[in-house]
Design an enzyme around this catalytic site. Sequence first.
Site, PDB file in Angstrom:
ATOM      1  N   GLY A 174       0.809  -1.214   0.000  1.00  0.00           N
ATOM      2  CA  GLY A 174       0.000   0.000   0.000  1.00  0.00           C
ATOM      3  C   GLY A 174       0.840   1.259   0.000  1.00  0.00           C
ATOM      4  O   GLY A 174       0.455   2.272   0.597  1.00  0.00           O
ATOM      5  N   ASP A 302      18.696   5.707  -7.938  1.00  0.00           N
ATOM      6  CA  ASP A 302      18.190   4.683  -7.026  1.00  0.00           C
ATOM      7  C   ASP A 302      19.279   3.803  -6.444  1.00  0.00           C
ATOM      8  O   ASP A 302      19.116   3.242  -5.359  1.00  0.00           O
ATOM      9  CB  ASP A 302      17.164   3.793  -7.755  1.00  0.00           C
ATOM     10  CG  ASP A 302      15.861   4.517  -8.039  1.00  0.00           C
ATOM     11  OD1 ASP A 302      15.748   5.700  -7.656  1.00  0.00           O
ATOM     12  OD2 ASP A 302      14.966   3.911  -8.650  1.00  0.00           O
ATOM     13  N   HIS A 434      -6.507  34.724  -8.534  1.00  0.00           N
ATOM     14  CA  HIS A 434      -7.851  34.208  -8.241  1.00  0.00           C
ATOM     15  C   HIS A 434      -8.665  34.150  -9.542  1.00  0.00           C
ATOM     16  O   HIS A 434      -8.598  35.068 -10.361  1.00  0.00           O
ATOM     17  CB  HIS A 434      -8.548  35.135  -7.250  1.00  0.00           C
ATOM     18  CG  HIS A 434      -9.988  34.781  -6.995  1.00  0.00           C
ATOM     19  ND1 HIS A 434     -10.352  33.762  -6.142  1.00  0.00           N
ATOM     20  CD2 HIS A 434     -11.150  35.295  -7.499  1.00  0.00           C
ATOM     21  CE1 HIS A 434     -11.678  33.668  -6.125  1.00  0.00           C
ATOM     22  NE2 HIS A 434     -12.180  34.593  -6.947  1.00  0.00           N
TER      23      HIS A 434
END
Length: 459
Positions: A174, A302, A434
Amino acid sequence: MKYDVAVLGGGPGGYEAAIRCSQYGLKTVLIEARELGGTCLNRGCIPTKALLHGAEFYDEAKGAQEFGVLFNNLAFDYEKLAAYKDKIVSRLRKGIEGLEKAHGVTVIKGFGVLKNANEIAVNGETVVADHIILATGSAPFLPPIPGVDNKSVMTSDEVLEMKQCPESLVIIGGGIIGIEFATLYASLGKKVTVIEMQPDILKGIDKEIVKELSQILKRKGVQIIAGAKVTGIEEAGEITVNYEKDGQLNHATGSHCIVSVGRKAQIDQIGLDAVGIKLSGSFIEVDTYLRTNIPNIYAIGDITGKIQLAHVATKQGMVAAENIIGKQQRMNYEVVPSCLYTNPEIAWIGLSEEEAIKAGKNIKIGRYGVGGNGKSSVMGHSKGLIKLVCDHATGEVYGAQIMAPRATDMIGEIAIIMECEGTIEELSDTIHPHPTVCEIILEAAHDVEGLCCNAPPKK
């Protein structure tokens, strides 16, 4: 063949490191056994997001009548979605190939093996270089679960090769990968079960956000079984995943099973022993300059075991290239944004509230719910929130967690403010356009001092 720099591995860290070295005037060669772009482009970030984008279209179309958009016999064609994914990947891969050529990087397709500190054997020839950057990436890890080798058990690699949509799935794990696949197939209306060994899914993400996402996934029909240990996988027509939870044995079934419990460094058979490169566990040990114990050999991505994210690998590649030309740059892992492409998206950076408290910091929290944001409401989104964590005395921003539409785009604003050691006051003083979703950052910054105009007063 003699070069200034040889890069072994063409993923996001390796291919950009090669270009950067060439930009610095270094004669550079890039060696890659598979496709340029590595896991991220070919078997990870990009293909999963292409599929998720299509699934999001389908999922939102089911509620489009609210916007006055009507569909007759709404359906999806997974084969076409997979073809779209492949088209995007192919186009981007060709783009990388063109970039390497344009920047004067020599690309050799083949499996490179270190012979010594300055030589790499590839395709029966020897590449000689003054400096070497190792960037061979990672591969999905398969745990020693009985039955994990059944034909309907897949890693992320195999899932992304599918042309037909699985009818039902059991996902073991998960974490980010598992939850993104759960989001994808649940959005397409498929039965999904997630089994996680930890007490909750998405370890490391703010608990309030995880709770809200879990509720969204459950409404989509995803069954989440946390705190469960998988004991075996059986295949007889369909897949049965056996697990133990609270001392009780149980099982979950599906047409396919995805195993997503982590990734392992791809460092086997690349000649590390021949050169004497030191490991830290199952990863290559590097210092803050990305140097291995061999002074002219660097490692990025990695295989370093730091943070397994494409953008971290890319930054490491830039740092390694700079150090090769003598800049003495250090790698900083404190300001690294992370992203989860659920619907709505989740993004986070720095310390969570829980982590800050655990670290003994005196903090203030600002939060704002997405339901109060005009643009989100227009888009049909009411679930989600933002939390800002800052120093109580100085207002320095320590971290942020966002669950909102386009959260993965907005987290960059927080990264910039943290990189500059900026404060909540500076966020509060910045005019945000906005209507936009990014206004939630402004509202949360105002909320730190209890001055949010678009939320009820704090009790």
